[in-house]
Structure formats: C-alpha cells, structure tokens
Motif scaffolding. Structure first.
Motif, PDB file in Angstrom:
ATOM      1  N   VAL A 167      22.944  32.235 -36.475  1.00 11.82           N
ATOM      2  CA  VAL A 167      23.962  31.294 -36.019  1.00 11.82           C
ATOM      3  C   VAL A 167      24.092  31.389 -34.502  1.00 11.82           C
ATOM      4  CG1 VAL A 167      25.292  31.342 -38.161  1.00 11.82           C
ATOM      5  CG2 VAL A 167      25.863  32.925 -36.328  1.00 11.82           C
ATOM      6  N   ARG A 168      24.742  30.407 -33.950  1.00  9.44           N
ATOM      7  CA  ARG A 168      25.101  30.432 -32.526  1.00  9.44           C
ATOM      8  C   ARG A 168      26.616  30.472 -32.438  1.00  9.44           C
ATOM      9  NH1 ARG A 168      21.037  26.132 -29.570  1.00  9.44           N
ATOM     10  NH2 ARG A 168      19.205  27.467 -29.797  1.00  9.44           N
ATOM     11  N   ILE A 169      27.089  31.287 -31.511  1.00 11.71           N
ATOM     12  CA  ILE A 169      28.514  31.314 -31.224  1.00 11.71           C
ATOM     13  C   ILE A 169      28.700  30.875 -29.779  1.00 11.71           C
ATOM     14  CG2 ILE A 169      29.002  33.109 -32.916  1.00 11.71           C
ATOM     15  CD1 ILE A 169      29.284  35.039 -30.453  1.00 11.71           C
ATOM     16  N   GLY A 170      29.866  30.373 -29.481  1.00  8.98           N
ATOM     17  CA  GLY A 170      30.122  29.952 -28.110  1.00  8.98           C
ATOM     18  C   GLY A 170      31.580  30.086 -27.757  1.00  8.98           C
ATOM     19  N   ILE A 208      17.960  41.317 -20.950  1.00  6.28           N
ATOM     20  CA  ILE A 208      18.362  40.885 -19.613  1.00  6.28           C
ATOM     21  C   ILE A 208      19.192  39.618 -19.751  1.00  6.28           C
ATOM     22  CG2 ILE A 208      17.535  40.088 -17.364  1.00  6.28           C
ATOM     23  CD1 ILE A 208      15.009  41.806 -17.912  1.00  6.28           C
ATOM     24  N   VAL A 209      20.397  39.647 -19.229  1.00  5.75           N
ATOM     25  CA  VAL A 209      21.285  38.480 -19.314  1.00  5.75           C
ATOM     26  C   VAL A 209      20.974  37.514 -18.176  1.00  5.75           C
ATOM     27  CG1 VAL A 209      23.132  39.714 -20.496  1.00  5.75           C
ATOM     28  CG2 VAL A 209      23.119  39.625 -18.013  1.00  5.75           C
ATOM     29  N   GLU A 224      22.935  33.432 -29.543  1.00  8.72           N
ATOM     30  CA  GLU A 224      22.291  33.234 -30.834  1.00  8.72           C
ATOM     31  C   GLU A 224      22.000  34.589 -31.443  1.00  8.72           C
ATOM     32  OE1 GLU A 224      18.369  31.085 -32.741  1.00  8.72           O
ATOM     33  OE2 GLU A 224      19.237  30.305 -30.890  1.00  8.72           O
ATOM     34  N   GLY A 225      22.264  34.725 -32.736  1.00  9.88           N
ATOM     35  CA  GLY A 225      22.014  35.992 -33.406  1.00  9.88           C
ATOM     36  C   GLY A 225      22.585  36.001 -34.803  1.00  9.88           C
ATOM     37  N   ARG A 226      23.035  37.196 -35.229  1.00  9.77           N
ATOM     38  CA  ARG A 226      23.539  37.373 -36.591  1.00  9.77           C
ATOM     39  C   ARG A 226      24.772  38.272 -36.586  1.00  9.77           C
ATOM     40  NH1 ARG A 226      19.909  35.891 -40.559  1.00  9.77           N
ATOM     41  NH2 ARG A 226      17.850  35.348 -39.787  1.00  9.77           N
ATOM     42  N   PHE A 227      25.651  38.033 -37.541  1.00  2.36           N
ATOM     43  CA  PHE A 227      26.819  38.877 -37.732  1.00  2.36           C
ATOM     44  C   PHE A 227      26.468  40.064 -38.613  1.00  2.36           C
ATOM     45  CE2 PHE A 227      29.213  35.090 -36.512  1.00  2.36           C
ATOM     46  CZ  PHE A 227      30.241  35.640 -35.764  1.00  2.36           C
ATOM     47  N   SER A 244      20.543  37.908 -30.188  1.00  2.47           N
ATOM     48  CA  SER A 244      19.132  38.024 -29.845  1.00  2.47           C
ATOM     49  C   SER A 244      18.818  37.224 -28.585  1.00  2.47           C
ATOM     50  CB  SER A 244      18.253  37.542 -31.001  1.00  2.47           C
ATOM     51  OG  SER A 244      18.586  36.206 -31.344  1.00  2.47           O
ATOM     52  N   GLU A 245      19.734  36.314 -28.233  1.00  2.96           N
ATOM     53  CA  GLU A 245      19.563  35.498 -27.029  1.00  2.96           C
ATOM     54  C   GLU A 245      20.929  35.136 -26.472  1.00  2.96           C
ATOM     55  OE1 GLU A 245      17.255  31.439 -25.565  1.00  2.96           O
ATOM     56  OE2 GLU A 245      17.307  31.928 -27.684  1.00  2.96           O
ATOM     57  N   ILE A 246      21.035  35.147 -25.152  1.00  4.10           N
ATOM     58  CA  ILE A 246      22.269  34.783 -24.451  1.00  4.10           C
ATOM     59  C   ILE A 246      21.958  33.628 -23.516  1.00  4.10           C
ATOM     60  CG2 ILE A 246      23.976  35.535 -22.728  1.00  4.10           C
ATOM     61  CD1 ILE A 246      24.444  36.974 -25.267  1.00  4.10           C
ATOM     62  N   LEU A 247      22.769  32.602 -23.593  1.00  2.91           N
ATOM     63  CA  LEU A 247      22.664  31.464 -22.678  1.00  2.91           C
ATOM     64  C   LEU A 247      23.987  31.342 -21.947  1.00  2.91           C
ATOM     65  CD1 LEU A 247      21.159  28.961 -25.259  1.00  2.91           C
ATOM     66  CD2 LEU A 247      19.893  30.227 -23.522  1.00  2.91           C
TER      67      LEU A 247
END
Length: 123
Positions: free
Chosen positions: A32-35, A71-72, A85-88, A97-100
């Motif tokens: 999922v993606r969180i924001g 690396i952010v 993006e990642g998992r709970f 797993s990824e930061i935007l």
C-alpha cells in the motif's frame, strides 16, 4: 488482456491517509501507499546511518509510525509532505520500501530562487 490485467493488479498499491487507517484498520498482507505530513520532531535516525523512523500525520491528527531503510529524497524533511510505499506489520508499524517527498506549491529550485532574489534586489 486478462493476463496483463492480472499482472497490473498484483502491482497496484492502494493509497491510505492516516485517518483511513484509523477508521478502516491496518491493511495487512498487501503493498500500500500512505501519505501525509512528516510530523515535526519525529524523525529519528538509527546508528546504522541508513534507517530512519518517523511519523506521518494528517489534518485529523491521525498518525502512522514509519520505518525506512535507504536514502531519502532531498526534499524529505519534518513538516513536509510524503508518500511512502510498503507494508504494515501487525504491530501497526509501516515498513516503507520507497519514500517520495512531496514539494509544496511554493517550491522553487535553489537556482531559480537565487535568480529571483537577485532580480528583486535590482528593482
């Protein structure tokens, strides 16, 4: 076509705001993606130098604790918008797993900001 749609379904990540998670519960076993916004004062760096913990919040004051190893982006900072993006985990921790990092509507690249400043001082 059906095979392609099936592959896309496996790659799709649903988007959740902290209030959605508080209301609907933690979506387990799916990407999922969180924001939201990175809470002021919440970024903690681990001794390994690449793992960070922080809190994502929204306007309802709902929060999601996040851990990311990597690396952010340069724009990632407290008080800024972020999509991860990642998992709970069952504990409620979101392992990204990824930061935007999101820039706000007032963002201006440093090169242009310097030129704007120069033109304002010349006027």
């Amino acid at each position: 076509g059906l095979l392609g749609m099936s592959a896309l379904k496996d790659q799709a990540a649903y988007f959740y705001a902290p209030a959605d998670v508080a209301r609907k519960g933690i979506p387990l076993d799916q990407a999922v993606r969180i924001g939201g916004m990175v809470r002021e004062g919440s970024i903690r760096r681990a001794e390994d130098g690449v793992t960070i913990d922080f809190i994502v919040e929204d306007e309802t004051d709902a929060t999601i604790p996040v851990r990311f190893t990597g690396i952010v982006p340069d724009l990632f900072k407290e008080g800024s918008g972020v999509v991860a993006e990642g998992r709970f985990l069952p504990s409620g921790l979101f392992v990204a797993s990824e930061i935007l990092a999101k820039q706000d509507e007032n963002y201006m690249p440093p090169e242009l900001a310097g030129d704007k400043h120069k033109s304002e001082t010349l006027e």
